[in-house]
Enzyme design. Sequence first.
Site, mmCIF file in Angstrom:
data_model
loop_
_atom_site.group_PDB
_atom_site.id
_atom_site.type_symbol
_atom_site.label_atom_id
_atom_site.label_comp_id
_atom_site.label_asym_id
_atom_site.label_seq_id
_atom_site.Cartn_x
_atom_site.Cartn_y
_atom_site.Cartn_z
ATOM 1 N N ARG A 1 -4.758 -1.439 -7.357
ATOM 2 C CA ARG A 1 -4.969 -0.145 -6.653
ATOM 3 C C ARG A 1 -5.592 1.056 -7.082
ATOM 4 N NH1 ARG A 1 0.225 0.985 -3.147
ATOM 5 N NH2 ARG A 1 0.818 1.946 -4.898
ATOM 6 N N LYS B 1 -4.691 6.134 -3.192
ATOM 7 C CA LYS B 1 -3.679 6.969 -3.446
ATOM 8 C C LYS B 1 -4.118 8.006 -4.370
ATOM 9 C CE LYS B 1 1.169 6.080 -5.055
ATOM 10 N NZ LYS B 1 1.681 6.829 -3.835
ATOM 11 N N GLU C 1 1.565 5.663 9.232
ATOM 12 C CA GLU C 1 2.568 5.357 8.122
ATOM 13 C C GLU C 1 3.397 6.526 8.083
ATOM 14 O OE1 GLU C 1 1.245 4.661 4.152
ATOM 15 O OE2 GLU C 1 -0.412 5.991 4.286
HETATM 16 N N1 PLP Z 1 2.313 5.078 1.719
HETATM 17 C C1 PLP Z 1 2.099 6.060 0.673
HETATM 18 C C2 PLP Z 1 1.276 7.102 1.455
HETATM 19 C C3 PLP Z 1 2.687 6.037 -0.238
HETATM 20 O O1 PLP Z 1 2.575 7.262 -1.166
HETATM 21 C C4 PLP Z 1 3.511 4.861 -0.733
HETATM 22 C C5 PLP Z 1 3.913 5.084 -2.188
HETATM 23 O O2 PLP Z 1 3.329 4.467 -3.181
HETATM 24 C C6 PLP Z 1 3.551 3.890 -0.015
HETATM 25 C C7 PLP Z 1 2.875 3.852 1.136
HETATM 26 C C8 PLP Z 1 4.315 2.704 -0.547
HETATM 27 O O3 PLP Z 1 3.287 2.161 -1.394
HETATM 28 P P1 PLP Z 1 4.136 1.000 -2.740
HETATM 29 O O4 PLP Z 1 4.853 -0.002 -2.019
HETATM 30 O O5 PLP Z 1 2.953 0.405 -3.211
HETATM 31 O O6 PLP Z 1 4.868 1.959 -3.423
HETATM 32 C C1 COI Z 2 5.959 5.874 -4.773
HETATM 33 O O1 COI Z 2 6.454 5.256 -3.940
HETATM 34 O O2 COI Z 2 5.756 5.497 -5.708
HETATM 35 C C2 COI Z 2 4.999 7.208 -4.462
HETATM 36 O O3 COI Z 2 4.064 7.384 -4.975
HETATM 37 C C3 COI Z 2 5.581 8.033 -3.136
HETATM 38 C C4 COI Z 2 5.973 9.369 -3.378
HETATM 39 C C5 COI Z 2 6.796 9.842 -4.520
HETATM 40 C C6 COI Z 2 4.752 9.991 -3.207
#
Ligand code: PLP
Ligand code: COI
Length: 337
Positions: free
Chosen positions: A80, A183, A219
């Site tokens: 990612r 991200k 989201e």
């Molecule tokens: N959506 C956003 C905007 C986020 O910052 C995060 C955090 O990483 C997620 C979703 C969840 O992604 P993940 O499950 O890969 O941490």
């Molecule tokens: C995460 O879940 O790792 C995130 O990046 C979410 C947040 C702290 C921005």
Amino acid sequence: METTDWKNLGFGYTKTDYNVRCYFKDGKWGRLETHSSEDITMHMGATCLHYGQESFEGLKAFRGKDGKIRVFRMDENAKRMAQSAEGIRMEPVPEELFCEAVRKAIKLNERFVPPYESGASLYIRPLLIGTGPQIGVKPAKEFLFVVFVMPVGPYFKEGFKPTDLAIYREYDRAAPHGTGKFKVGGNYAASMAAGERAHEEGYSAVLYLDAKEKKYIDECGPANFFAIRGNQYITPRSTSILESITNKSLRQIATDLGLEVEVRPILEDELATFDEVGACGTAAVISPVKRIVDVEENKEYNYGVDPGKVSTKLYETLRGIQYGTVEDKHNWVQVIE
Ligand code: PLP
Ligand code: COI
């Protein structure tokens, strides 16, 4: 670290012993370096400072009941971050370099991995920034990749207790086909005004609707959205949300548990029909939701004040895999030797 109150850790920065860094210069990545300083020195014209050329990741390592340290799906975070880098024209970090840096940062800070009983974990924050100067809006030619770590507790202070979310129609986080699927820091800057307002008004996060039609669920600021209706696990499809690795894992766990998984646009009106609702992500894990308020429209959707049965099963299975107490049938964890 003997004095750390592991059980009451929140989600915040703590200094640990070392971070690891790698510089991209003259068209190639250098060697992985170990640093104990928390500071970074860079050119004042660096593209990360002016034009938001930066991407970050978030993943966790867990100390199991057996004392072993397990890191969860780091290859997914590596992929990612490479996509985010390409999305905003930064030099992608090769997957092997990403994983080596993560393993090294965990190993060097092993004493900060919280004990099993605490339910806390080691949060790993990889960061990629454009450090080369540009005054025209152009990609940098030099980049810095850093990985630092810290012990953390739950992101939402309630932990696995249901919280409230707010829908505000006057804020958007990301546009369709914009950078929401990457991200990158700009998305989070764009979410701060609404996020602060939500906190002031007693909500734990904002639930964003799609920016174009304001009809569909996108989201939360820091996490994906999912809902349970009967035997279905339902989660949004949208071009403006991050592909969450937690959500992807929950979809697989849901399938393994015999649920039907649907990834599709979700109308806000459907909120009234769900049995359980949750936010999911690395930091949030699963945060069950008890109430969603559409502030301007004066509408309210209520769910149970206790976590739902399906959310609880999903949560326990995910946590079990991460802590090594549930079989890892999909090879999601890697033990750090
Ligand atoms: N959506 C956003 C905007 C986020 O910052 C995060 C955090 O990483 C997620 C979703 C969840 O992604 P993940 O499950 O890969 O941490
Ligand atoms: C995460 O879940 O790792 C995130 O990046 C979410 C947040 C702290 C921005």
